[in-house]
Design an enzyme around this catalytic site. Structure first.
Site, PDB file in Angstrom:
ATOM      1  NE  ARG A  90      -3.857   0.236   0.525  1.00 45.00           N
ATOM      2  CZ  ARG A  90      -4.720  -0.093  -0.447  1.00 45.00           C
ATOM      3  NH1 ARG A  90      -4.724   0.549  -1.595  1.00 45.00           N
ATOM      4  NH2 ARG A  90      -5.578  -1.080  -0.252  1.00 45.00           N
ATOM      5  NE  ARG A 140      -2.395  -4.538  -6.948  1.00 39.91           N
ATOM      6  CZ  ARG A 140      -3.214  -3.783  -6.244  1.00 39.91           C
ATOM      7  NH1 ARG A 140      -2.803  -2.631  -5.752  1.00 39.91           N
ATOM      8  NH2 ARG A 140      -4.466  -4.152  -6.021  1.00 39.91           N
ATOM      9  CG  HIS A 164      -2.306   2.816  -8.064  1.00 43.73           C
ATOM     10  ND1 HIS A 164      -2.325   3.711  -7.023  1.00 43.73           N
ATOM     11  CD2 HIS A 164      -3.505   2.194  -8.050  1.00 43.73           C
ATOM     12  CE1 HIS A 164      -3.499   3.622  -6.409  1.00 43.73           C
ATOM     13  NE2 HIS A 164      -4.225   2.707  -7.014  1.00 43.73           N
ATOM     14  CG  ASP A 209     -11.847   6.126  -7.638  1.00 46.12           C
ATOM     15  OD1 ASP A 209     -11.034   6.266  -8.574  1.00 46.12           O
ATOM     16  OD2 ASP A 209     -12.209   5.016  -7.209  1.00 46.12           O
ATOM     17  CD  GLU A 230      -4.157   5.628  -9.438  1.00 50.37           C
ATOM     18  OE1 GLU A 230      -4.457   4.677 -10.186  1.00 50.37           O
ATOM     19  OE2 GLU A 230      -4.812   5.918  -8.422  1.00 50.37           O
TER      20      GLU A 230
HETATM   21  C1  BG6 Z   1      -7.374   3.519  -7.576  1.00 53.94           C
HETATM   22  C2  BG6 Z   1      -8.790   3.268  -7.974  1.00 53.94           C
HETATM   23  O1  BG6 Z   1      -6.586   3.541  -8.718  1.00 53.94           O
HETATM   24  O2  BG6 Z   1      -6.925   2.471  -6.724  1.00 53.94           O
HETATM   25  C3  BG6 Z   1      -9.650   3.129  -6.721  1.00 53.94           C
HETATM   26  O3  BG6 Z   1      -9.238   4.318  -8.810  1.00 53.94           O
HETATM   27  C4  BG6 Z   1      -9.088   2.056  -5.806  1.00 53.94           C
HETATM   28  O4  BG6 Z   1     -10.978   2.815  -7.113  1.00 53.94           O
HETATM   29  C5  BG6 Z   1      -7.644   2.371  -5.522  1.00 53.94           C
HETATM   30  O5  BG6 Z   1      -9.852   2.010  -4.615  1.00 53.94           O
HETATM   31  C6  BG6 Z   1      -6.936   1.351  -4.610  1.00 53.94           C
HETATM   32  O6  BG6 Z   1      -7.013   0.077  -5.153  1.00 53.94           O
HETATM   33  P1  BG6 Z   1      -6.389  -1.164  -4.402  1.00 53.94           P
HETATM   34  O7  BG6 Z   1      -6.797  -2.384  -5.179  1.00 53.94           O
HETATM   35  O8  BG6 Z   1      -4.896  -0.985  -4.381  1.00 53.94           O
HETATM   36  O9  BG6 Z   1      -6.960  -1.137  -3.005  1.00 53.94           O
END
Ligand code: BG6
Length: 286
Positions: A59, A84, A153, A197, A255
């Protein structure tokens, strides 16, 4: 200089250091965890609650979403694709006096073929200097065309969300994905005041203005048509087990991607290259 260490079981991290700054890249996910230009705070944010466990996404930093962006609920497959959460192979390292590059690769396996029936190789080259440049090459090793949606991302580290903005997307149409999806147009700079978002469609470069840190971060991209802007805000942060309740105040995801209805088509035997460059600049009085 580049050194390798084991951050957690099965997760090796390359640490790069040269006169212009430092960076950390996890071979698990080909995931950049840190980019600190000399004299600056980290450009990237990683949650204090992030898991570093094989099979789980990290994260923060720069996850690579590929070969699909977003959920894949129909087939009950992982959100944002599968690379990933895979260990990549080290391909090469080039060290120069003012920059270092590292290339990693990952290729299809019987496990990926069961999820996504195409033979592929992906190569990520990360160039760390005054800027951070990521080049992702997708090679179609099979006999049929495939298409992907993907994204870098990036979780950016900001001082506080109320004194940050994203500029450069004025006048761009975006899909607002909070609640019922709507198509809207961006008026003025983007300030985050609630769960956000959004997919800015066919957008050019954008810049984060972090007024409290006196820092601008320019995000340039090639062959990545869209820009996703994401901040989970209060309630969603509380629902994420790998994210602290108040961390939404110190991060913003901007992103660079080719997402939703803008896939990248890769014909059999051919390759496609996509690039993102992040340029942080300290500017007093921003
Ligand atoms: C973003 C999306 O890119 O990633 C969101 O637009 C999403 O909708 C977020 O909640 C996090 O995604 P993840 O799968 O890493 O929890």
């Amino acid at each position: 200089m580049i050194t390798f260490s084991e951050k957690a079981k099965g997760i090796t991290v390359a640490s790069i250091s040269h006169p212009f700054g430092t960076a950390e890249i996890s071979l698990y996910g080909a995931h950049i965890l840190s980019f600190k230009p000399t004299g600056q705070k980290d450009v990237l944010f990683v949650s204090e609650k992030s898991l570093f466990e094989t099979g789980k996404a990290i994260r923060g930093g720069i996850p690579i979403c590929w070969p699909w962006f977003g959920p894949n609920v129909n087939k009950n497959l992982p959100s944002h694709g599968f690379i990933r959460t895979k260990n990549w192979n080290l391909k090469s390292i080039h060290e120069e006096s003012n920059q270092t590059s590292i290339s990693l690769e990952y290729s299809s396996t019987s496990e990926t073929l069961a999820m996504w029936p195409y033979d592929f190789q992906v190569i990520l080259t990360v160039l760390v200097g005054k800027t951070l440049k990521m080049t992702l090459t997708t090679i179609n090793l099979g006999a049929t065309t495939f298409s992907i949606t993907d994204a870098f991302h990036t979780y950016f580290n900001i001082e506080k969300i109320e004194s940050a903005a994203v500029v450069g997307l004025e006048g761009v149409q975006f899909i607002d994905r909070v609640g019922e999806k709507t198509l809207r147009e961006q008026i003025g700079k983007i300030s985050i005041t609630g769960e956000t978002d959004r997919v800015y469609l066919r957008s050019a470069s954008s810049t984060i203005h972090d007024y409290a840190m006196n820092r601008k971060i320019i995000i340039d991209k090639t062959n990545l048509s869209d820009t996703v802007v994401w901040n989970p805000w209060i309630e969603k942060s509380k629902s994420m087990p790998d994210f602290k309740d108040d961390e939404y105040q110190r991060m913003i995801c901007v992103e660079a991607g080719s997402v939703l209805d803008n896939p990248i088509v890769v014909p059999a035997g051919q390759s496609v290259t996509q690039e993102m460059t992040i340029t942080p600049i300290i500017e007093n009085g921003l």
